[in-house]
Design an enzyme around this catalytic site. Structure first.
Site, PDB file in Angstrom:
ATOM      1  N   ALA A   1      -3.545  -7.344  -2.075  1.00 35.16           N
ATOM      2  CA  ALA A   1      -2.613  -8.262  -1.417  1.00 35.16           C
ATOM      3  C   ALA A   1      -1.762  -9.018  -2.426  1.00 35.16           C
ATOM      4  CB  ALA A   1      -3.380  -9.246  -0.531  1.00 35.16           C
TER       5      ALA A   1
ATOM      6  N   ASP B   1       0.798  -1.224   0.000  1.00 31.26           N
ATOM      7  CA  ASP B   1       0.000   0.000   0.000  1.00 31.26           C
ATOM      8  C   ASP B   1       0.832   1.275   0.000  1.00 31.26           C
ATOM      9  OD1 ASP B   1      -2.078  -1.769   0.113  1.00 31.26           O
ATOM     10  OD2 ASP B   1      -2.823  -1.124   2.075  1.00 31.26           O
TER      11      ASP B   1
ATOM     12  N   HIS C   1     -12.511 -29.270 -21.287  1.00 31.14           N
ATOM     13  CA  HIS C   1     -13.953 -29.216 -21.573  1.00 31.14           C
ATOM     14  C   HIS C   1     -14.673 -30.226 -20.693  1.00 31.14           C
ATOM     15  CE1 HIS C   1     -17.646 -28.889 -23.864  1.00 31.14           C
ATOM     16  NE2 HIS C   1     -17.681 -30.213 -23.885  1.00 31.14           N
TER      17      HIS C   1
END
Length: 170
Positions: free
Chosen positions: A33, A25, A157
């Site tokens: 994070a 930060d 798939h």
């Protein structure tokens, strides 16, 4: 050097003082994070003498709501503001049978943005489990994949992530 919250941080997360690093930060970049973790890895690797650089080109952002919202790379608005030629591909998430089965026929959207050379530069998704899928497009952006490169990747798939692969054939 990048200027963030008055702190100059280079691509190694090193501040203007060569023995001080900044991550998380305090840098004012992405306050996430997972971004802070990667910034910390880059800083540590630089301290250990490894050639590793921070890249924010493919930093995924996720809003953990129901449905989830995920994005990575450039947005249409950014590209328009910078007058960068681009192409937008959109496909409803309901194109995936598995998405429909797991999301009670809920709506969603997958949007991929390419530059004029077909290189994937952005992706935005609305629908569950977009937080689990967006990283694959982040890898494509970071590695500078084109649609053609990405078409060579085998997707399992049935999965919701197939929506990305199917879009490449539009």
């Amino acid at each position: 050097e990048l200027l963030k919250n008055g702190i100059k941080v280079n691509e190694y997360m090193q501040t203007s003082h060569p023995r001080v690093y900044a991550c998380g930060d305090v840098t004012g970049s992405y306050m996430l994070a997972h971004t802070a973790s990667r910034e910390s890895e880059v800083a540590l690797n630089h301290i250990l003498g490894m050639n590793d650089k921070m890249s924010y080109a493919a930093n995924p952002n996720v809003v953990y709501t129901n449905p989830e919202i995920s994005c990575v790379g450039k947005t249409e608005d950014e590209l328009i503001a910078e007058n960068i030629p681009h192409k937008v591909y959109k496909l409803p998430m309901t194109y995936s049978g598995r998405f429909m089965a797991e999301n009670e026929l809920g709506n969603g959207l997958c949007k991929i943005i390419t530059n004029e050379n077909g290189q994937i530069i952005g992706c935005h998704m609305l629908g569950n489990p977009s937080s689990e899928i967006i990283v694959s497009v982040g890898i494509a952006i970071e590695r500078k994949f084109t649609f053609e490169d990405f078409q060579k990747i085998i997707f399992p798939h049935p999965t919701v992530s197939e929506i990305i692969h199917e879009m490449l054939y539009l």
